[in-house]
Structures are given as C-alpha cells and as structure tokens.
Design an enzyme around this catalytic site. Structure first.
Site, PDB file in Angstrom:
ATOM      1  N   HIS A 193       0.829  -1.200   0.000  1.00  0.00           N
ATOM      2  CA  HIS A 193       0.000   0.000   0.000  1.00  0.00           C
ATOM      3  C   HIS A 193       0.867   1.254   0.000  1.00  0.00           C
ATOM      4  CE1 HIS A 193      -3.307   2.538   2.068  1.00  0.00           C
ATOM      5  NE2 HIS A 193      -3.448   2.581   0.752  1.00  0.00           N
ATOM      6  N   HIS A 196       7.861  19.479 -12.886  1.00  0.00           N
ATOM      7  CA  HIS A 196       8.660  18.401 -13.469  1.00  0.00           C
ATOM      8  C   HIS A 196       9.914  18.155 -12.627  1.00  0.00           C
ATOM      9  CE1 HIS A 196       9.942  15.597 -16.476  1.00  0.00           C
ATOM     10  NE2 HIS A 196      11.038  16.289 -16.774  1.00  0.00           N
ATOM     11  N   ASP A 227       8.687   8.245 -20.023  1.00  0.00           N
ATOM     12  CA  ASP A 227       9.071   8.390 -21.422  1.00  0.00           C
ATOM     13  C   ASP A 227      10.543   8.015 -21.579  1.00  0.00           C
ATOM     14  OD1 ASP A 227      10.609  10.673 -20.651  1.00  0.00           O
ATOM     15  OD2 ASP A 227       8.974  12.039 -21.155  1.00  0.00           O
ATOM     16  N   TYR A 273       6.851  15.093 -21.320  1.00  0.00           N
ATOM     17  CA  TYR A 273       6.277  14.899 -19.977  1.00  0.00           C
ATOM     18  C   TYR A 273       5.382  13.665 -19.876  1.00  0.00           C
ATOM     19  CZ  TYR A 273       8.030  19.623 -19.686  1.00  0.00           C
ATOM     20  OH  TYR A 273       8.839  20.726 -19.742  1.00  0.00           O
ATOM     21  N   ALA A 274       5.661  12.648 -20.683  1.00  0.00           N
ATOM     22  CA  ALA A 274       4.881  11.407 -20.653  1.00  0.00           C
ATOM     23  C   ALA A 274       5.396  10.522 -19.518  1.00  0.00           C
ATOM     24  CB  ALA A 274       4.957  10.689 -21.992  1.00  0.00           C
ATOM     25  N   ASN A 275       5.088  10.927 -18.304  1.00  0.00           N
ATOM     26  CA  ASN A 275       5.535  10.240 -17.109  1.00  0.00           C
ATOM     27  C   ASN A 275       4.415  10.252 -16.080  1.00  0.00           C
ATOM     28  OD1 ASN A 275       8.455  10.247 -17.981  1.00  0.00           O
ATOM     29  ND2 ASN A 275       8.099  12.455 -17.821  1.00  0.00           N
TER      30      ASN A 275
END
Length: 131
Positions: free
Chosen positions: A20, A98, A28, A120-122
């Site tokens: 948990h 970021h 990316d 920013y594909a995270n």
C-alpha cells in the site's frame, strides 16, 4: 509460462511485490532515472512501446490509489493528459513541477522506461489495496 497479463518478468514481479502506497513510475524515453531506482527498460525505438500501451497493461494488474504527473504536461501534452485521466477514471491525479516529479522517482520501487517521445509522458502510480 504465464498466459495472460503482463509477460515481462521484472514488471510482473514489481507489481506483485507492491505494498500500500508504494510507487511505480511509467516514463518516457528521456526521464532521468536515479541510479538507486530499479530501471525496467522497455524502450526499443521511438514510440515502441508507447507510454499509453504500457500504462494500459500495468493498470490491468495494479490497484492504483492515486497518481502524480508533472504540471507541465497539462500545457505541453494535453491529449496525453486527457488519455491518462480517461484511463485512470476516478483515481485522483496530483500535479507537481517536473523538477519535483524527477526527485520523487527516487522513491519509486521501479521506473518502467518506454520508447515514448511525447513531452512529460511520465506518471507515478501509487498502489492501493484490493480490500
């Protein structure tokens, strides 16, 4: 041999071992990964595998309580943001800078590096419980 779900052994193992609030990052191709954080490198070539395909596969197996993205995604990659919101449904999504996002990856159990080239594909996914 496993016949359904994630076939990648390191990803399957990390998800099975999450407790948990443990974090798992899907990233990316360009996100710096701290040396102390487990890197699961799936990047083959530009766009393969994609961030969204990887997220979709992980969400089938992982109970997600909340998620975090970089606030810069909202302006730089609005279509990606919309897709993440759609895929996560009612899961709350926090935003941080970021710079802060990169710092938080050090606390993740693992970072799955994709071939994604979208800015920013995270996402940091935090494990929930199924009970």
């Amino acid at each position: 041999m496993k016949k359904i779900g994630i076939l990648n052994q390191p990803i399957s193992s990390v998800i099975a071992g999450l407790g948990h609030t443990d974090a798992l990052c899907i990233a990316d191709a360009g996100l710096p990964i701290p040396p102390e954080t487990q890197r699961i490198d799936l990047a083959l070539t530009q766009g393969i595998p994609s961030f969204l395909d990887t997220l979709r596969a992980v969400l089938v197996e992982m109970q997600v309580e909340r998620a975090t993205i970089a606030s810069e995604m909202l302006d730089a990659s609005p279509a990606l943001h919309a897709a993440i919101v759609d895929m996560l449904g009612n899961v709350p999504i926090d935003t941080v800078s970021h710079a802060e996002f990169k710092q938080r990856t050090a606390g993740a159990r693992a970072v799955i590096r994709t071939g994604e080239f979208t800015p920013y594909a995270n996402v940091l996914l935090y494990a929930g419980v199924v009970f």
